[in-house]
Design a protein around this motif. Structure first.
Motif, PDB file in Angstrom:
ATOM      1  N   GLY A  15       0.799  -1.211   0.000  1.00  0.00           N
ATOM      2  CA  GLY A  15       0.000   0.000   0.000  1.00  0.00           C
ATOM      3  C   GLY A  15       0.838   1.269   0.000  1.00  0.00           C
ATOM      4  O   GLY A  15       2.076   1.218  -0.087  1.00  0.00           O
ATOM      5  N   SER A  16       0.150   2.401   0.122  1.00  0.00           N
ATOM      6  CA  SER A  16       0.813   3.702   0.056  1.00  0.00           C
ATOM      7  C   SER A  16       0.348   4.609   1.190  1.00  0.00           C
ATOM      8  O   SER A  16      -0.772   4.477   1.688  1.00  0.00           O
ATOM      9  CB  SER A  16       0.512   4.400  -1.280  1.00  0.00           C
ATOM     10  OG  SER A  16       0.988   3.655  -2.381  1.00  0.00           O
ATOM     11  N   LEU A  17       1.227   5.501   1.563  1.00  0.00           N
ATOM     12  CA  LEU A  17       0.910   6.568   2.498  1.00  0.00           C
ATOM     13  C   LEU A  17       1.659   7.814   2.071  1.00  0.00           C
ATOM     14  O   LEU A  17       2.734   7.718   1.466  1.00  0.00           O
ATOM     15  CB  LEU A  17       1.329   6.212   3.930  1.00  0.00           C
ATOM     16  CG  LEU A  17       0.477   5.246   4.733  1.00  0.00           C
ATOM     17  CD1 LEU A  17       1.178   4.918   6.060  1.00  0.00           C
ATOM     18  CD2 LEU A  17      -0.905   5.807   4.988  1.00  0.00           C
ATOM     19  N   ARG A  18       1.118   8.978   2.421  1.00  0.00           N
ATOM     20  CA  ARG A  18       1.842  10.217   2.204  1.00  0.00           C
ATOM     21  C   ARG A  18       1.997  10.945   3.532  1.00  0.00           C
ATOM     22  O   ARG A  18       0.996  11.300   4.161  1.00  0.00           O
ATOM     23  CB  ARG A  18       1.153  11.130   1.196  1.00  0.00           C
ATOM     24  CG  ARG A  18       2.037  12.333   0.837  1.00  0.00           C
ATOM     25  CD  ARG A  18       1.434  13.214  -0.227  1.00  0.00           C
ATOM     26  NE  ARG A  18       0.455  14.132   0.307  1.00  0.00           N
ATOM     27  CZ  ARG A  18       0.141  15.292  -0.259  1.00  0.00           C
ATOM     28  NH1 ARG A  18       0.765  15.668  -1.383  1.00  0.00           N
ATOM     29  NH2 ARG A  18      -0.789  16.073   0.269  1.00  0.00           N
ATOM     30  N   LEU A  19       3.221  11.141   3.927  1.00  0.00           N
ATOM     31  CA  LEU A  19       3.509  11.889   5.136  1.00  0.00           C
ATOM     32  C   LEU A  19       3.683  13.368   4.790  1.00  0.00           C
ATOM     33  O   LEU A  19       4.184  13.708   3.717  1.00  0.00           O
ATOM     34  CB  LEU A  19       4.780  11.379   5.804  1.00  0.00           C
ATOM     35  CG  LEU A  19       4.826   9.889   6.132  1.00  0.00           C
ATOM     36  CD1 LEU A  19       6.131   9.558   6.871  1.00  0.00           C
ATOM     37  CD2 LEU A  19       3.632   9.446   6.925  1.00  0.00           C
ATOM     38  N   SER A  20       3.275  14.205   5.724  1.00  0.00           N
ATOM     39  CA  SER A  20       3.452  15.645   5.580  1.00  0.00           C
ATOM     40  C   SER A  20       4.176  16.188   6.792  1.00  0.00           C
ATOM     41  O   SER A  20       4.047  15.655   7.896  1.00  0.00           O
ATOM     42  CB  SER A  20       2.095  16.346   5.443  1.00  0.00           C
ATOM     43  OG  SER A  20       1.387  15.897   4.313  1.00  0.00           O
ATOM     44  N   CYS A  21       4.911  17.241   6.576  1.00  0.00           N
ATOM     45  CA  CYS A  21       5.609  17.910   7.672  1.00  0.00           C
ATOM     46  C   CYS A  21       5.454  19.409   7.459  1.00  0.00           C
ATOM     47  O   CYS A  21       6.030  19.964   6.517  1.00  0.00           O
ATOM     48  CB  CYS A  21       7.067  17.502   7.725  1.00  0.00           C
ATOM     49  SG  CYS A  21       8.034  18.352   8.993  1.00  0.00           S
ATOM     50  N   ALA A  22       4.683  20.034   8.318  1.00  0.00           N
ATOM     51  CA  ALA A  22       4.447  21.475   8.217  1.00  0.00           C
ATOM     52  C   ALA A  22       5.385  22.220   9.153  1.00  0.00           C
ATOM     53  O   ALA A  22       5.533  21.856  10.322  1.00  0.00           O
ATOM     54  CB  ALA A  22       2.999  21.783   8.556  1.00  0.00           C
ATOM     55  N   ALA A  23       6.001  23.264   8.622  1.00  0.00           N
ATOM     56  CA  ALA A  23       6.945  24.057   9.401  1.00  0.00           C
ATOM     57  C   ALA A  23       6.351  25.408   9.750  1.00  0.00           C
ATOM     58  O   ALA A  23       5.589  25.980   8.969  1.00  0.00           O
ATOM     59  CB  ALA A  23       8.237  24.243   8.611  1.00  0.00           C
ATOM     60  N   SER A  24       6.723  25.893  10.922  1.00  0.00           N
ATOM     61  CA  SER A  24       6.186  27.164  11.373  1.00  0.00           C
ATOM     62  C   SER A  24       6.987  28.353  10.870  1.00  0.00           C
ATOM     63  O   SER A  24       6.533  29.479  10.923  1.00  0.00           O
ATOM     64  CB  SER A  24       6.159  27.205  12.897  1.00  0.00           C
ATOM     65  OG  SER A  24       7.492  27.100  13.407  1.00  0.00           O
ATOM     66  N   GLU A  25       8.167  28.067  10.396  1.00  0.00           N
ATOM     67  CA  GLU A  25       9.115  29.128  10.058  1.00  0.00           C
ATOM     68  C   GLU A  25       8.765  29.798   8.732  1.00  0.00           C
ATOM     69  O   GLU A  25       8.592  29.121   7.718  1.00  0.00           O
ATOM     70  CB  GLU A  25      10.525  28.546   9.994  1.00  0.00           C
ATOM     71  CG  GLU A  25      11.605  29.527   9.643  1.00  0.00           C
ATOM     72  CD  GLU A  25      11.728  30.655  10.669  1.00  0.00           C
ATOM     73  OE1 GLU A  25      11.702  30.383  11.883  1.00  0.00           O
ATOM     74  OE2 GLU A  25      11.842  31.814  10.237  1.00  0.00           O
ATOM     75  N   ARG A  26       8.707  31.152   8.729  1.00  0.00           N
ATOM     76  CA  ARG A  26       8.414  31.872   7.501  1.00  0.00           C
ATOM     77  C   ARG A  26       9.545  31.751   6.494  1.00  0.00           C
ATOM     78  O   ARG A  26       9.342  31.843   5.298  1.00  0.00           O
ATOM     79  CB  ARG A  26       8.177  33.345   7.812  1.00  0.00           C
ATOM     80  CG  ARG A  26       6.889  33.628   8.527  1.00  0.00           C
ATOM     81  CD  ARG A  26       6.689  35.124   8.728  1.00  0.00           C
ATOM     82  NE  ARG A  26       5.422  35.428   9.363  1.00  0.00           N
ATOM     83  CZ  ARG A  26       5.010  36.653   9.634  1.00  0.00           C
ATOM     84  NH1 ARG A  26       5.779  37.690   9.315  1.00  0.00           N
ATOM     85  NH2 ARG A  26       3.852  36.859  10.223  1.00  0.00           N
TER      86      ARG A  26
END
Length: 126
Positions: A15-26
């Motif tokens: 199967g498949s998954l997509r990980l995300s990583c959101a950063a707070s830095e402008r």
């Protein structure tokens, strides 16, 4: 910079998954980003990394051809698309950020990253 990883879960082998990583830095664009993983009882290992421009990417041999790293600097987010998942991919996945001066700087060693997210668990069942 604060990092928030998400997208982990339970998936069957293949199967498949997509990980995300959101950063707070402008100034996200000034950071090289990496994904690492740590299985129970094992050391943290490199998975993939990407330059601030997205033009340079690196992968561990174990994930080449199956995983794809990308980033959207407008959204301050880096992604890890994981396809053809295997039980041995089971681990906590961490994203990391390191401020860099050039896009040639794309660290692949955990000790070269200063900022880490909290991790997201990926479980692949056989």
């Amino acid at each position: 910079v604060q990092l928030q990883a998400s997208g982990g879960g339970l998936v069957q082998a293949g199967g498949s998954l997509r990980l995300s990583c959101a950063a707070s830095e402008r100034t996200f664009i000034k950071y090289a980003m990496g994904w690492f993983r740590q299985a129970p009882g094992a050391e943290r290992e490199f998975v993939s990394s990407i330059s601030w421009s997205g033009g340079n990417t690196f992968y561990a041999d174990s994930v080449k051809g199956r995983f794809t790293i990308s980033r959207d600097n407008a959204k301050n987010t880096v992604y890890l698309q994981m396809n053809s998942l295997k039980p041995e991919d089971t681990a906590i996945y961490y994203c990391a950020a390191e401020p860099v001066l050039t896009q040639r700087e794309v660290p692949t060693v955990p000790g070269e990253y200063d900022y880490w997210g909290q991790g997201t668990l990926v479980t692949v069942s056989s």
